[in-house]
Structure formats: structure tokens, C-alpha cells
Scaffold this active site. Structure first.
Site, PDB file in Angstrom:
ATOM      1  N   ASN A 112      58.465 128.893  25.622  1.00 26.28           N
ATOM      2  CA  ASN A 112      59.497 128.048  26.233  1.00 26.28           C
ATOM      3  C   ASN A 112      60.354 127.315  25.214  1.00 26.28           C
ATOM      4  O   ASN A 112      61.454 126.890  25.527  1.00 26.28           O
ATOM      5  CB  ASN A 112      58.868 127.044  27.196  1.00 26.28           C
ATOM      6  CG  ASN A 112      57.701 126.314  26.593  1.00 26.28           C
ATOM      7  OD1 ASN A 112      56.724 126.933  26.180  1.00 26.28           O
ATOM      8  ND2 ASN A 112      57.785 124.997  26.509  1.00 26.28           N
ATOM      9  N   SER A 163      56.748 129.286  38.310  1.00 24.81           N
ATOM     10  CA  SER A 163      57.162 127.936  38.669  1.00 24.81           C
ATOM     11  C   SER A 163      58.597 128.028  39.177  1.00 24.81           C
ATOM     12  O   SER A 163      59.498 128.431  38.433  1.00 24.81           O
ATOM     13  CB  SER A 163      57.091 127.036  37.427  1.00 24.81           C
ATOM     14  OG  SER A 163      57.636 125.779  37.727  1.00 24.81           O
ATOM     15  N   ALA A 164      58.805 127.677  40.451  1.00 23.23           N
ATOM     16  CA  ALA A 164      60.100 127.956  41.103  1.00 23.23           C
ATOM     17  C   ALA A 164      61.282 127.266  40.434  1.00 23.23           C
ATOM     18  O   ALA A 164      62.398 127.788  40.430  1.00 23.23           O
ATOM     19  CB  ALA A 164      60.024 127.540  42.570  1.00 23.23           C
ATOM     20  N   HIS A 165      61.045 126.079  39.835  1.00 21.05           N
ATOM     21  CA  HIS A 165      62.203 125.331  39.327  1.00 21.05           C
ATOM     22  C   HIS A 165      62.789 125.913  38.043  1.00 21.05           C
ATOM     23  O   HIS A 165      63.821 125.461  37.560  1.00 21.05           O
ATOM     24  CB  HIS A 165      61.870 123.838  39.165  1.00 21.05           C
ATOM     25  CG  HIS A 165      60.959 123.483  38.026  1.00 21.05           C
ATOM     26  ND1 HIS A 165      61.440 123.005  36.836  1.00 21.05           N
ATOM     27  CD2 HIS A 165      59.617 123.519  37.895  1.00 21.05           C
ATOM     28  CE1 HIS A 165      60.408 122.744  36.023  1.00 21.05           C
ATOM     29  NE2 HIS A 165      59.292 123.047  36.651  1.00 21.05           N
ATOM     30  N   CYS A 206      56.214 118.520  13.788  1.00 23.29           N
ATOM     31  CA  CYS A 206      55.525 117.236  13.619  1.00 23.29           C
ATOM     32  C   CYS A 206      55.408 116.942  12.123  1.00 23.29           C
ATOM     33  O   CYS A 206      54.980 117.815  11.369  1.00 23.29           O
ATOM     34  CB  CYS A 206      54.119 117.296  14.200  1.00 23.29           C
ATOM     35  SG  CYS A 206      53.989 118.112  15.785  1.00 23.29           S
ATOM     36  N   THR A 252      47.707 120.970  52.482  1.00 23.65           N
ATOM     37  CA  THR A 252      48.751 121.501  53.367  1.00 23.65           C
ATOM     38  C   THR A 252      49.894 122.058  52.525  1.00 23.65           C
ATOM     39  O   THR A 252      50.349 121.420  51.577  1.00 23.65           O
ATOM     40  CB  THR A 252      49.251 120.383  54.312  1.00 23.65           C
ATOM     41  OG1 THR A 252      48.119 119.923  55.049  1.00 23.65           O
ATOM     42  CG2 THR A 252      50.314 120.885  55.265  1.00 23.65           C
ATOM     43  N   THR A 263      51.861 124.440  36.112  1.00 25.32           N
ATOM     44  CA  THR A 263      50.722 123.775  35.472  1.00 25.32           C
ATOM     45  C   THR A 263      49.447 123.968  36.302  1.00 25.32           C
ATOM     46  O   THR A 263      48.389 124.299  35.750  1.00 25.32           O
ATOM     47  CB  THR A 263      51.026 122.261  35.316  1.00 25.32           C
ATOM     48  OG1 THR A 263      52.181 122.130  34.480  1.00 25.32           O
ATOM     49  CG2 THR A 263      49.861 121.521  34.698  1.00 25.32           C
ATOM     50  N   GLN A 318      58.306 131.248  32.034  1.00 24.11           N
ATOM     51  CA  GLN A 318      59.688 131.348  31.540  1.00 24.11           C
ATOM     52  C   GLN A 318      60.326 132.710  31.807  1.00 24.11           C
ATOM     53  O   GLN A 318      61.530 132.872  31.589  1.00 24.11           O
ATOM     54  CB  GLN A 318      59.747 131.039  30.031  1.00 24.11           C
ATOM     55  CG  GLN A 318      59.499 129.577  29.687  1.00 24.11           C
ATOM     56  CD  GLN A 318      60.636 128.645  30.142  1.00 24.11           C
ATOM     57  OE1 GLN A 318      61.767 129.070  30.376  1.00 24.11           O
ATOM     58  NE2 GLN A 318      60.331 127.364  30.267  1.00 24.11           N
TER      59      GLN A 318
HETATM   60  N1  PLP Z   1      54.306 127.075  31.211  1.00 24.38           N
HETATM   61  C1  PLP Z   1      55.493 127.153  30.595  1.00 24.38           C
HETATM   62  C2  PLP Z   1      55.713 128.209  29.566  1.00 24.38           C
HETATM   63  C3  PLP Z   1      56.508 126.245  30.904  1.00 24.38           C
HETATM   64  O1  PLP Z   1      57.675 126.323  30.266  1.00 24.38           O
HETATM   65  C4  PLP Z   1      56.257 125.262  31.883  1.00 24.38           C
HETATM   66  C5  PLP Z   1      57.286 124.240  32.190  1.00 24.38           C
HETATM   67  O2  PLP Z   1      57.980 123.764  31.318  1.00 24.38           O
HETATM   68  C6  PLP Z   1      55.005 125.233  32.516  1.00 24.38           C
HETATM   69  C7  PLP Z   1      54.057 126.156  32.157  1.00 24.38           C
HETATM   70  C8  PLP Z   1      54.681 124.204  33.560  1.00 24.38           C
HETATM   71  O3  PLP Z   1      55.355 124.467  34.762  1.00 24.38           O
HETATM   72  P1  PLP Z   1      55.547 123.275  35.833  1.00 24.38           P
HETATM   73  O4  PLP Z   1      56.705 122.473  35.375  1.00 24.38           O
HETATM   74  O5  PLP Z   1      55.831 123.975  37.129  1.00 24.38           O
HETATM   75  O6  PLP Z   1      54.280 122.514  35.881  1.00 24.38           O
END
Ligand code: PLP
Length: 378
Positions: A150, A198-200, A327, A236, A71, A178
Site C-alpha cells: 500500500n 475492503s470496499a472503501h 524511521c 447483524t 483489518t 490494494q
Molecule cells: N491491508 C492493506 C494493504 C491496506 O492498505 C489496508 C488499508 O489501508 C488494510 C489492510 C486495512 O483495511 P481497512 O481500512 O478496511 O481496515
């Protein structure tokens, strides 16, 4: 049985990654900005991680900037790319992640940009001719189109978008959250100015990511403060997270083909089994291997009684997945992605997303529970 099929939301930390992080936690506490030995030790680990990541992606360490998340990386690329280059027109899609969409909406609301949306087909594919028209008809644009969605997994063609952006002198940001660690990105060839990790999402730790800023573009910092990240991002550094992310990406690259084959086989199997055993099953987004992220299968179930209870029922059965529906009119609840591609709000949708840890037994168990639910509520 506990089954985790929500790997697009996050992936479990790989034990090898955890081991690497723990080693650093035990031995290294210096502030990487300090110039004494303790600080230098921490700095070395960060720079080594940067080099590892850059080598894997075919780029230079000087183009990798560590962030707290995907993000933050998306926000930095969009806000700074637009502000620092005098851009007044942005092009995106209605199915971007909120990290992108809400950032653009805030800029539009502040009167800083005009926002255009590229047409998509019913599977979420970009209309490239419309993209070219938008590029042609406007001043220099900022383009943000994600690599893989995603929620529905549909892939965009980064090379084609890169070529179009180059032809019209546009700035190209691609949300690759993704696909990092799932596909090999050769950043020496791709024409994106900004890509994101995004590492996770690849069995690394939460709360760490990076923004790749191509040497072809310069921006000012989003976060002011110390001189970290070569003055681009004060704060940091998350040294353990950065070391973990580099290890996770290294592991992902080392075994990518093997994992890809395993996951694709499970996805194709689940798709076939659902089509065979549940009447009226459809899929949201592309599902063919060359057009679809292999870790995601978004299933659209026929309208049925108790549809709202489907995810809850899976949860009770020990299966974690995510989803919802388009929606319904007047309501904000639901998926902006499914709404944008025209999925009927009456059809419940579930996103199943897989990882290298997913097994066929887990898929079979999930299929059994889905068949039971659909049979009882048909
Ligand atoms: N962009 C996409 C396509 C994502 O799937 C995600 C997380 O779900 C993000 C951005 C955001 O990543 P983070 O969770 O590291 O903020």
C-alpha cells in the site's frame, strides 16, 4: 484547486454506489436474520450481493464472508488459520500492513508462533528462493504476503507463492486489499486459502469488506455471537455497506481496463515529468507497470532544507497526499515499509495514489507545486 492524491488511503464513494445504498436505506430495514418478510427482503439483498461478488471473482458464494473491514478479514484469516490448524510457524514480510504485522506480533508475543521474515530486495520484491528455504526448513507454515504494498506499490507473484505453499503444504493468506477491484482475481485458479477485500479502496463505502475462505480450508469463527455468515461471524450484517461493496466491485470490473489505462498513463506521466524537472528524484518500490500497482507512485525527493514541510506545503496548496520518511534510529515515527527497504531517512518521501477520477490537470498542478518547493529549498 483541491487535488486528492491519496486514493490508497481511501477512495471517494462513487455516486452510483451511493444511489444503490440510499435506495436500500429508504426501502429496507429488516433484520436479515428475521424469518418474516421484512427480514427476508434484507437477506435477499445480502445473498444477491454475495453472489455478484462471487461471480466476479470466479468463486462460490459459500466462500465469501462479509466483515467490517480489511483489518477484520486479515485478523480472522491469520488468527483462525493459525489456531485452528495447530500452526506454530508463520512467514511474512516486514512491509505488510499493520493489520497483518501487528496481528503476527501479538501471536508471537503470546508465545504461540515463531515468526520468520522473507528477505526483500531494495524495491520490496520478495526473495522467492528464501521463501522456499523457510518453507523447507520449518514445520507446516502459515504464509502471509501481500499482493501489492500500500505504500510503495510493489506487487508479489500470487501464482508463484501459491505454488510454493502448495508444494510445502503451507496455508497461504494474501492481503489483496490494494488490488481488489484493480486487477481481475480468478479465485478458481489462485491457490491462496484466504484473500481480502475492503470496499472503501474501490469507491465503495467504509466499514465493510470480505474474507474469501477457500473451500480447501476450514476455520472456526473469530467473532462469536449470532448465526450470521453461516455461523462464522456473529453480528447483524451491514446491509447497506454490503450492497454498496457489491455495486462498487461490479462497476470496477465493468470498466477495469479503461480505468487502468487512464491511471497508468497519469502515473507514467508524473514519473517522467518528475525525473525531467527535479534533480535527484528517485522512486521507492517498483514503478514498472508489470511489477507495480498502477494506482501508487512513491516519490523519494532529494534531501533538502524544510523537507519536513513538504507534505504540509502540498496540503496548503490544496493537494492531499501522504508519506513521510524511513524511521530514523530510535524513533517509531515514520514508515516501517521505507525503513524495511532501506530508504534513507534524510530523503523525504511522498506517496501519490491515483484513481479513475484523477485528471492530468491535477497532476500538472501538483508537479508545479512540487517544482516550486524543490527549487526554493534546494
Ligand atoms: N491491508 C492493506 C494493504 C491496506 O492498505 C489496508 C488499508 O489501508 C488494510 C489492510 C486495512 O483495511 P481497512 O481500512 O478496511 O481496515
Amino acid at each position: 484547486m483541491r487535488v486528492y492524491l491519496d486514493n490508497a488511503a481511501t477512495t471517494p464513494l462513487d455516486p452510483e454506489v451511493m444511489k444503490e445504498m440510499c435506495k436500500v436505506m429508504e426501502t429496507t430495514f429488516g433484520n436479515p436474520s428475521s424469518i418474516h418478510a421484512h427480514g427476508r427482503e434484507a437477506r435477499t439483498l445480502i445473498e444477491r450481493s454475495r453472489k455478484t461478488i462471487a461471480n466476479l471473482l470466479g468463486t462460490s458464494p459459500s466462500e465469501i464472508f462479509f466483515t467490517s473491514s480489511g483489518t477484520e478479514a486479515d485478523n480472522t484469516a491469520i488468527r483462525c488459520g493459525i489456531a485452528d490448524h495447530g500452526i506454530t510457524h508463520a512467514i511474512t514480510t516486514k512491509i505488510e500492513h499493520h493489520a497483518v504485522l501487528h496481528t503476527f506480533e501479538a501471536l508471537e508475543k503470546a508465545g504461540l508462533i515463531k515468526l520468520s521474515f522473507v528477505n526483500l530486495d531494495e524495491k520490496g520484491n520478495v526473495d522467492y528462493e528464501h521463501l522456499e528455504t523457510l518453507l523447507k526448513d520449518n514445520e507446516r507454515s502459515f504464509v502471509s504476503i501481500m499482493h501489492a504494498n500500500n505504500e510503495i506499490g510493489t506487487l508479489s507473484d500470487m501464482e508463484r507463492i501459491g505454488d510454493l505453499c502448495e508444494a510445502y503444504n503451507a496455508i497461504y493468506h494474501c492481503d489483496t486489499v490494494q488490488t481488489m477491484g484493480h486487477y481481475k482475481h480468478d479465485l478458481s485458479r489462485l491457490k491462496a486459502h484466504f484473500v481480502v477485500c475492503s470496499a472503501h479502496k474501490l469507491h465503495g463505502p467504509k466499514g465493510v469488506g470480505f474474507l474469501h475462505i477457500s473451500h480447501r480450508i476450514k476455520i472456526k469463527p473469530l467473532i462469536y455471537g449470532g448465526a450470521q455468515e453461516r455461523n462464522m461471524r456473529g453480528g447483524t450484517e451491514n446491509i447497506y455497506g454490503i450492497v454498496g461493496m457489491a455495486k462498487a466491485l461490479e462497476m470496477a470490473y465493468a470498466d477495469m481496463e479503461h480505468h487502468r489505462q487512464h491511471i497508468q498513463e497519469l502515473k507514467s506521466y508524473m514519473k517522467e515529468q518528475l525525473l525531467e524537472s527535479i534533480p535527484g528524484i528517485e522512486f521507492n518500490g517498483e514503478t514498472e507497470p508489470d511489477k507495480s500497482l498502477y494506482t501508487v507512485l512513491n516519490v523519494s525527493f532529494p534531501a533538502m532544507e524544510m523537507a519536513d514541510m513538504l507534505l504540509f506545503n502540498l496540503d496548503i496548496a490544496g493537494i492531499s497526499a501522504s508519506g513521510g520518511s524511513a524511521c530514523s534510529s530510535g524513533s517509531d515515527i515514520g514508515s516501517h515499509v521505507l525503513t524495511a527497504i532501506g530508504t534513507s531517512p534524510s530523503r523525504p518521501s511522498v506517496r501519490f495514489s491515483f484513481s479513475k477520477n484523477t485528471t492530468k490537470e491535477e497532476i500538472d498542478y501538483t508537479l508545479t507545486k512540487l517544482r516550486e518547493f524543490c527549487l526554493v529549498n534546494a
